[in-house]
Motif scaffolding. Sequence first.
Motif, PDB file in Angstrom:
ATOM      1  N   GLY A 371       7.343  -7.414   3.921  1.00 13.71           N
ATOM      2  CA  GLY A 371       6.988  -6.632   5.104  1.00 13.71           C
ATOM      3  C   GLY A 371       6.465  -5.243   4.824  1.00 13.71           C
ATOM      4  O   GLY A 371       6.330  -4.425   5.753  1.00 13.71           O
ATOM      5  N   VAL A 372       6.150  -4.933   3.563  1.00  8.69           N
ATOM      6  CA  VAL A 372       5.637  -3.607   3.196  1.00  8.69           C
ATOM      7  C   VAL A 372       4.113  -3.602   3.311  1.00  8.69           C
ATOM      8  O   VAL A 372       3.446  -4.569   2.918  1.00  8.69           O
ATOM      9  N   ARG A 373       3.565  -2.533   3.842  1.00  9.72           N
ATOM     10  CA  ARG A 373       2.115  -2.401   3.925  1.00  9.72           C
ATOM     11  C   ARG A 373       1.557  -2.061   2.539  1.00  9.72           C
ATOM     12  O   ARG A 373       1.979  -1.086   1.927  1.00  9.72           O
ATOM     13  N   VAL A 374       0.610  -2.865   2.066  1.00 14.20           N
ATOM     14  CA  VAL A 374       0.096  -2.730   0.707  1.00 14.20           C
ATOM     15  C   VAL A 374      -1.427  -2.668   0.718  1.00 14.20           C
ATOM     16  O   VAL A 374      -2.087  -3.443   1.423  1.00 14.20           O
ATOM     17  N   THR A 375      -1.965  -1.767  -0.081  1.00 12.91           N
ATOM     18  CA  THR A 375      -3.398  -1.734  -0.351  1.00 12.91           C
ATOM     19  C   THR A 375      -3.611  -2.154  -1.791  1.00 12.91           C
ATOM     20  O   THR A 375      -3.120  -1.492  -2.713  1.00 12.91           O
ATOM     21  N   SER A 376      -4.312  -3.260  -1.998  1.00 11.88           N
ATOM     22  CA  SER A 376      -4.653  -3.704  -3.352  1.00 11.88           C
ATOM     23  C   SER A 376      -6.057  -3.214  -3.682  1.00 11.88           C
ATOM     24  O   SER A 376      -6.993  -3.444  -2.907  1.00 11.88           O
ATOM     25  N   ASP A 377      -6.187  -2.562  -4.818  1.00 10.32           N
ATOM     26  CA  ASP A 377      -7.477  -2.026  -5.255  1.00 10.32           C
ATOM     27  C   ASP A 377      -7.784  -2.623  -6.625  1.00 10.32           C
ATOM     28  O   ASP A 377      -7.241  -2.187  -7.642  1.00 10.32           O
ATOM     29  N   HIS A 378      -8.619  -3.660  -6.644  1.00  8.47           N
ATOM     30  CA  HIS A 378      -8.887  -4.397  -7.882  1.00  8.47           C
ATOM     31  C   HIS A 378     -10.290  -4.103  -8.403  1.00  8.47           C
ATOM     32  O   HIS A 378     -11.256  -4.099  -7.628  1.00  8.47           O
ATOM     33  N   TYR A 379     -10.398  -3.884  -9.715  1.00  8.25           N
ATOM     34  CA  TYR A 379     -11.680  -3.566 -10.344  1.00  8.25           C
ATOM     35  C   TYR A 379     -12.100  -4.724 -11.240  1.00  8.25           C
ATOM     36  O   TYR A 379     -11.497  -4.972 -12.283  1.00  8.25           O
ATOM     37  N   GLU A 380     -13.126  -5.431 -10.801  1.00  6.71           N
ATOM     38  CA  GLU A 380     -13.597  -6.610 -11.535  1.00  6.71           C
ATOM     39  C   GLU A 380     -14.139  -6.252 -12.918  1.00  6.71           C
ATOM     40  O   GLU A 380     -14.161  -7.101 -13.807  1.00  6.71           O
ATOM     41  N   ASP A 381     -14.583  -5.007 -13.110  1.00  7.67           N
ATOM     42  CA  ASP A 381     -15.106  -4.576 -14.415  1.00  7.67           C
ATOM     43  C   ASP A 381     -14.156  -3.636 -15.131  1.00  7.67           C
ATOM     44  O   ASP A 381     -14.503  -3.043 -16.147  1.00  7.67           O
ATOM     45  N   GLY A 382     -12.924  -3.511 -14.614  1.00  6.89           N
ATOM     46  CA  GLY A 382     -11.986  -2.547 -15.164  1.00  6.89           C
ATOM     47  C   GLY A 382     -11.186  -3.068 -16.338  1.00  6.89           C
ATOM     48  O   GLY A 382     -11.029  -4.270 -16.542  1.00  6.89           O
ATOM     49  N   PHE A 383     -10.645  -2.138 -17.126  1.00  3.01           N
ATOM     50  CA  PHE A 383      -9.807  -2.456 -18.277  1.00  3.01           C
ATOM     51  C   PHE A 383      -8.603  -1.522 -18.278  1.00  3.01           C
ATOM     52  O   PHE A 383      -8.616  -0.463 -17.639  1.00  3.01           O
TER      53      PHE A 383
END
Length: 414
Positions: A371-383
């Motif tokens: 029930g926690v509000r979450v923002t996922s920030d994913h970088y397809e070119d990240g390392f």
Amino acid sequence: MIGGRKVASFSSMRLRFAGAILLAVAAYYVYLPLPGGVSEPWKLMLLDALIRGFMRRSNMSHALGLCHQVHLLNRVVSWVELIEARSSAGVLVSDGVLGGVPSRIFQATGGRWPKRGVLYFHGGGWALGTARMRSYDFLCRKMAEELDAVVISVDYRLAPEAMFPDQYHDALTASRAFLSKEVAKRYSLDRKRLCVSGDSSGGNLAAALGSDVTLTAHFKVQALIYPVLQALDFHTPSYQQNKAVPILYRPVMARYWLLYLGADPSLQLALLANNHSALDQPAISPAARSHLDWTVLLPAERKKEFRPLVVETGTPGLLGQVPALLDARAVPLLAKRDVLAKTPDAYVLTCEFDVLRDDGLMYAERLRRAGVRVTSDHYEDGFHGCISFAHLPVMSAVGRRAVDNYIRWLDHNL
């Protein structure tokens, strides 16, 4: 004269040939096959070659009994990265203590009062690094300036002299102070607008603090940057996919887990084989296993063609040697649902080419289910580690984007 010119020409040819050989050797050492899509691959190769060189020398010094490998690495970090506390236009920077724990304080001098606040924990496998590194100074200074905030970066104790729960206790002590009325008054902080944040092992500490029920005051948000959150499964899809991708290799992560938990380094191979989480380990309950079941917690596009490594019979008594592998303060992904439900709103940054990618993605999913509000920030070119190279001289493009988006999220949510 003609003979002299021939000798000079021959010498020049030899120099060019020797230079070509050296260049070929250097290119061979630097070149590393990287998956398609990783940001600026040659920059990453050069960074990795430099880090590998330092790590090999530190391992050699350790094997010869000259010094512990992390001590040499920290000396190199101090030589290359350590900078003094220097104030700049709009940001007052000083070194001090927070609840008795050494820290570097970044205070925005203009704008509104009281200020928003960010408590930050640096990465480095609980053994390397410092808040006084150039990369963290850049990040925290930028946060303080752009958020018009007070940012305190904590220098918790490091392994091997300190081991779990020492680092966690330092982080907890600093958090209690940061959340207190006394510190709020000293730095003119708005106690309703405070964040706990960190990257990698620092993200581990920040996540554990976000769910610590002993804190009488609470953070408004938590912001985790490619956090390391579990050590029971070294064969998640991201561990399988990125085991040989710099700058964090799978064996290195296992080694630093053992160093943090004060365990025998010879157990590394057992961990890498998932012997410690075999089905015959009675200490691991079905509920605990479900907390890191990536076949359920990860979206299909991250699981791809990978298959779980399920070990029927493991190393007898292994968990007894490393009991902290089941301690949620060290392994936040094992926290119970009702505990996670009380954690603050979360930002979780993950990178595609990082062995820790799935740790962050599974944690984000578990928080959502609680029930926690979450923002996922994913970088397809990240390392892994990309935000540490968001400034000159490297200036990683994905690192710079990640830093900007991280600060933007804080600005909108803190």
